[in-house]
Design an enzyme around this catalytic site. Sequence first.
Site, mmCIF file in Angstrom:
data_model
loop_
_atom_site.group_PDB
_atom_site.id
_atom_site.type_symbol
_atom_site.label_atom_id
_atom_site.label_comp_id
_atom_site.label_asym_id
_atom_site.label_seq_id
_atom_site.Cartn_x
_atom_site.Cartn_y
_atom_site.Cartn_z
ATOM 1 N N CYS A 211 -43.255 -63.632 38.783
ATOM 2 C CA CYS A 211 -43.319 -64.856 39.593
ATOM 3 C C CYS A 211 -43.674 -66.073 38.746
ATOM 4 O O CYS A 211 -43.140 -67.147 38.940
ATOM 5 C CB CYS A 211 -44.269 -64.688 40.773
ATOM 6 S SG CYS A 211 -45.691 -63.656 40.478
ATOM 7 N N ASN B 83 -51.900 -56.841 36.077
ATOM 8 C CA ASN B 83 -50.447 -56.689 36.069
ATOM 9 C C ASN B 83 -49.762 -57.293 34.848
ATOM 10 O O ASN B 83 -48.576 -57.093 34.646
ATOM 11 C CB ASN B 83 -49.844 -57.291 37.347
ATOM 12 C CG ASN B 83 -50.152 -58.752 37.483
ATOM 13 O OD1 ASN B 83 -51.314 -59.145 37.552
ATOM 14 N ND2 ASN B 83 -49.128 -59.577 37.487
HETATM 15 N N1 PLP Z 1 -50.860 -57.704 42.967
HETATM 16 C C1 PLP Z 1 -50.419 -57.256 41.783
HETATM 17 C C2 PLP Z 1 -51.406 -56.766 40.770
HETATM 18 C C3 PLP Z 1 -49.047 -57.252 41.497
HETATM 19 O O1 PLP Z 1 -48.610 -56.810 40.328
HETATM 20 C C4 PLP Z 1 -48.146 -57.741 42.485
HETATM 21 C C5 PLP Z 1 -46.699 -57.805 42.212
HETATM 22 O O2 PLP Z 1 -46.251 -58.271 41.220
HETATM 23 C C6 PLP Z 1 -48.662 -58.193 43.713
HETATM 24 C C7 PLP Z 1 -50.020 -58.154 43.922
HETATM 25 C C8 PLP Z 1 -47.767 -58.742 44.782
HETATM 26 O O3 PLP Z 1 -46.978 -57.747 45.311
HETATM 27 P P1 PLP Z 1 -45.798 -58.076 46.346
HETATM 28 O O4 PLP Z 1 -44.922 -59.088 45.656
HETATM 29 O O5 PLP Z 1 -45.120 -56.752 46.526
HETATM 30 O O6 PLP Z 1 -46.404 -58.596 47.581
#
Ligand code: PLP
Length: 382
Positions: A324, A144
């Site tokens: 985050c 991400n």
């Molecule tokens: N995994 C990945 C690769 C992400 O990019 C994100 C969100 O930023 C998440 C998990 C977590 O998603 P959520 O905040 O919708 O639970």
Amino acid sequence: MIYLDFAAATPVNDKALKAMGPYFAEEFFNPSSPYLPAKKVAAEYESAKAVIARAIGAKATDLVITAGATEANNLAFTALSLGEAEPTFKILYLETEHDSVRRVAEQCGGVAIQVLPSGLIDLEDLKGKITDGTELISVSLVNNELGTIQPLAEVAKIVREIRLDRMRRGVKRQLLLHSDASQALNLLDVNVARLGVDLMTLNSAKIYGPKGVGALYVSHEAKLRPLVAGGGQEQGLRSGTENVPGVIGFATVVAEAKKHVKNNRAKYRELRRILLDELQGYELINKKHTLDNFVILCYNGLDAERLVFLLEDKGVYVATGAACAASKGVRSHVLKAIGLSDSEIAGSLRLSLGELNDAEQMHEAARIINEVVLAERARING
Ligand code: PLP
């Protein structure tokens, strides 16, 4: 406004909004209720799950709907046995995983698998760390922060070989492969059998669906334990009244994503090319093995957090990394893992492109970013 932070959030697609609409006030029934209108809603909920499942080559009963990818990732880790044999190597996870994998893995005593400077998994490091105690390996399909596409099928091949070897030697311990595919569905053709995964996390929020909705694909190999006790919905693995509108919206965008994967790829390749041609004085961090909608730029010597604010003033929205982590002022563990120095990390921007963007916006964004970067360099050099 030029929004270039689609890896953090996507606007909900019009078709999804329309499809969800009736389920808030008209078709509001609890799918577990015994009367006809509720049964109709239950059937529509199951059909929506089947659409999501089919898109990844699975069945509706293989999916557990969750309140987002964080929960799905946490649920995946309940596949671990409760025994304490070799607790240290029970879990292997890629060091560049999202915190919703990394933090749980750390809590369970997981060991990190290294990445190469390209951001790709170091397969030799993985092989060296698998022991007879290893039960779960977690490797995201797309990172991400970088957009790196991991060679998941190769990881699955290693997993299969280890399983065979264990069988030959009479070692009974399970070995499962989990992948967080939160960022993947818009630009990759994702199929659980082809990828060879036992558990896979999906995220509606990253593909123009509603936030707070996700799913975990669970193969027959994996035996999970529920994180929350209650009414026994989702095969007993995720109690709580079903989020019917959320799942209807999720299914709508999954179907859209599946239809448009090829066109999306061509679109983002072109938009990325414009940016890379017109931007000045940067080093490109994600050169290869990446989704084309991710553009990670390093302006060494500059403070990317200042750049984010200066760009916001001019209507351009970008990020320094995962939203985050950025909001807590934490330096990116992903950029560190691929070998960037502290000063390079401090100077790195993540641009993630999406459906609202077009070529004209890319020309404009490049012009504004060049201007801001030039002014910052001039300010620093006195
Ligand atoms: N995994 C990945 C690769 C992400 O990019 C994100 C969100 O930023 C998440 C998990 C977590 O998603 P959520 O905040 O919708 O639970």
